[in-house]
Structures are given as structure tokens and as C-alpha cells.
Design a protein around this motif. Structure first.
Motif, PDB file in Angstrom:
ATOM      1  N   PHE A 137       0.859  -1.177   0.000  1.00 47.83           N
ATOM      2  CA  PHE A 137       0.000   0.000   0.000  1.00 47.83           C
ATOM      3  C   PHE A 137       0.897   1.230   0.000  1.00 47.83           C
ATOM      4  O   PHE A 137       2.037   1.176   0.477  1.00 47.83           O
ATOM      5  N   GLN A 193      -6.402  -1.818  -5.356  1.00 50.78           N
ATOM      6  CA  GLN A 193      -7.530  -1.364  -4.540  1.00 50.78           C
ATOM      7  C   GLN A 193      -7.172  -0.079  -3.810  1.00 50.78           C
ATOM      8  O   GLN A 193      -5.997   0.292  -3.696  1.00 50.78           O
ATOM      9  N   LYS A 194      -8.221   0.594  -3.317  1.00 53.95           N
ATOM     10  CA  LYS A 194      -8.052   1.737  -2.433  1.00 53.95           C
ATOM     11  C   LYS A 194      -8.640   1.366  -1.077  1.00 53.95           C
ATOM     12  O   LYS A 194      -9.711   0.772  -1.004  1.00 53.95           O
ATOM     13  N   LYS A 195      -7.908   1.713  -0.006  1.00 60.43           N
ATOM     14  CA  LYS A 195      -8.346   1.328   1.335  1.00 60.43           C
ATOM     15  C   LYS A 195      -7.902   2.368   2.348  1.00 60.43           C
ATOM     16  O   LYS A 195      -6.697   2.653   2.449  1.00 60.43           O
ATOM     17  N   LEU A 196      -8.860   2.938   3.056  1.00 59.69           N
ATOM     18  CA  LEU A 196      -8.573   3.922   4.112  1.00 59.69           C
ATOM     19  C   LEU A 196      -7.662   5.047   3.627  1.00 59.69           C
ATOM     20  O   LEU A 196      -6.745   5.483   4.322  1.00 59.69           O
ATOM     21  N   GLU A 249      -3.500   3.525  -1.491  1.00 60.25           N
ATOM     22  CA  GLU A 249      -3.627   2.788  -2.746  1.00 60.25           C
ATOM     23  C   GLU A 249      -2.668   1.609  -2.725  1.00 60.25           C
ATOM     24  O   GLU A 249      -1.529   1.727  -2.266  1.00 60.25           O
ATOM     25  N   GLN A 250      -3.145   0.479  -3.243  1.00 67.54           N
ATOM     26  CA  GLN A 250      -2.310  -0.718  -3.331  1.00 67.54           C
ATOM     27  C   GLN A 250      -2.015  -0.988  -4.802  1.00 67.54           C
ATOM     28  O   GLN A 250      -2.918  -1.095  -5.631  1.00 67.54           O
ATOM     29  N   VAL A 301      -1.355  -1.658   6.370  1.00 68.12           N
ATOM     30  CA  VAL A 301      -2.120  -0.416   6.333  1.00 68.12           C
ATOM     31  C   VAL A 301      -1.961   0.382   7.625  1.00 68.12           C
ATOM     32  O   VAL A 301      -1.719   1.594   7.600  1.00 68.12           O
ATOM     33  N   GLU A 302      -2.118  -0.276   8.766  1.00 70.35           N
ATOM     34  CA  GLU A 302      -2.070   0.440  10.041  1.00 70.35           C
ATOM     35  C   GLU A 302      -0.718   1.122  10.257  1.00 70.35           C
ATOM     36  O   GLU A 302      -0.640   2.217  10.805  1.00 70.35           O
TER      37      GLU A 302
END
Length: 208
Positions: free
Chosen positions: A8, A65-68, A71-72, A165-166
Motif C-alpha cells: 500500500f 484497490q483503495k483502502k482507508l 492505494e495498493q 495499512v495500520e
């Protein structure tokens, strides 16, 4: 062979990163400095495939994908020039989101690829980009500050990458990037060359 897990990424562009740069340099020593000259092939019909050439190697990454707010991206192909017309037609032009042109050669050098296939195409632009990148490790993430010259126009970028992500979200807070928009290279270059509009919130946008 170990599985390659796509990372990400959070990336921002600005004329100057001020406090963000100060915090990055406080939290980590500069671990490496790299310079590169690259050519991005920017397409008016594509916003999801990052297509660039470095050292005569075509490198295509696809947005997974997009998450929080992140971008990945995942590598799709790497191809060396000279490159066969078959690979260009089956793998490269589909990544641009446009139909393949008629090929008059069996293989193309980089110069032939740019002059005969990219330059005449109405939806494609070859953009020359020089990068001077300063690498850090922050909260276990790959962090970077870079001077970027897009067709000679200077801008700065700051990024944080990780599989986790975190860890990126925490690193964003640590360096003060939480108030910035996440902008990938593809979109940043499109905005600079006028292929994509500036966001409504941009202070550089004329109000009318």
C-alpha cells in the motif's frame, strides 16, 4: 520463491514539505539517495495503470484497490527494449487503455517506440521525469522524500509504503502527512501537464 505482497502507498506532492521533511529527517537517517531518469507514458484513457520506462525497461503497475485513503499497486509486467510488436500489442497498449496501432516492425527500440507509436497517438504523451530520492524507514515503513522534475518543472513528493495499512496510517501521523491528499504519480503528472484538472480545493485553481 517467496510470495511478493503488493504494498500500500500514500503519496503527496507539494512545492515544499517543511515540517514533514523536518520530522522525517528527525525520525530516521537518510538511508539511501537515488537518482533516475524516467519516461512516463500518460494516457487520457487510463487512470489505473502506472506505465513508465527506466533504463530501457517498461515497467507497468496496476492499481489493485483503495483502502482507508491508501492505494495498493501490484507489478503487472517488466519488458526490455528492444521489444516485440506482439508484446507491445498484447501487454503494453492495453495498459494505456487504447487500441493497439498498426505495427510496421517486428521489434521496436525505445526510440522507435516513442517516435512511431507514442508521439503520433492523440491520447498518449511521453513525459520525462527526473527524480532525486531520499529514503528513510519510519515505523517500519519505506518512507521517501524526492525532488521531482516533470519535463523540467520542479515539485516535491513525500511517500510512505508498506504491506501493512495500520503502519502507514501511524507513520502519516508521525510525520504530519494526515492533511495531505493521496496523489499517485500518474495523477500528479496529468495535473502538471494539464491532462487532469486541479482539485476544487487547490489554491492554484482560478475561481470563476
Amino acid at each position: 520463491m517467496a510470495e511478493v505482497r503488493p504494498r500500500f502507498e500514500f503519496r503527496a506532492f507539494a512545492q515544499n514539505f517543511g515540517l514533514v521533511e523536518e520530522r522525517m529527517r528527525t525520525l530516521s537517517p537518510v538511508e539511501q539517495i537515488r537518482e533516475s531518469l524516467e519516461i512516463y507514458i500518460v494516457s487520457a484513457e487510463n487512470n489505473e495503470n502506472n506505465t513508465k520506462i527506466r533504463d530501457e525497461l517498461m515497467d507497468i503497475k496496476v492499481l489493485v484497490q483503495k483502502k482507508l485513503g491508501l492505494e495498493q499497486w501490484n507489478p503487472r509486467m517488466k519488458g526490455q527494449f528492444p521489444m516485440s510488436a506482439q508484446i507491445i500489442g498484447e501487454q503494453v497498449f492495453p495498459a494505456f487503455g487504447v487500441a493497439s496501432p498498426q505495427f510496421n516492425r517486428e521489434t521496436y527500440t525505445l526510440r522507435q517506440f516513442l517516435q512511431e507509436l507514442i508521439l503520433p497517438h492523440p491520447s498518449l504523451v511521453a513525459v520525462h521525469v527526473f527524480k532525486r530520492r531520499f529514503g528513510f524507514t519510519i515505523n517500519g515503513c519505506i518512507a521517501e522524500l524526492a525532488e521531482v522534475y516533470v519535463n523540467g518543472a520542479k515539485i516535491m513528493t513525500a511517500s510512505i509504503e508498506s504491506e501493512h495499512v495500520e503502519a502507514i496510517l501511524q507513520a502519516k501521523e508521525m510525520v504530519g502527512l494526515t492533511g495531505y491528499e493521496n496523489v499517485n504519480y500518474l495523477l500528479a503528472i496529468k495535473r502538471i501537464i494539464g491532462m487532469a484538472p486541479l482539485p476544487e480545493s487547490s489554491v492554484y485553481r482560478v475561481r470563476f
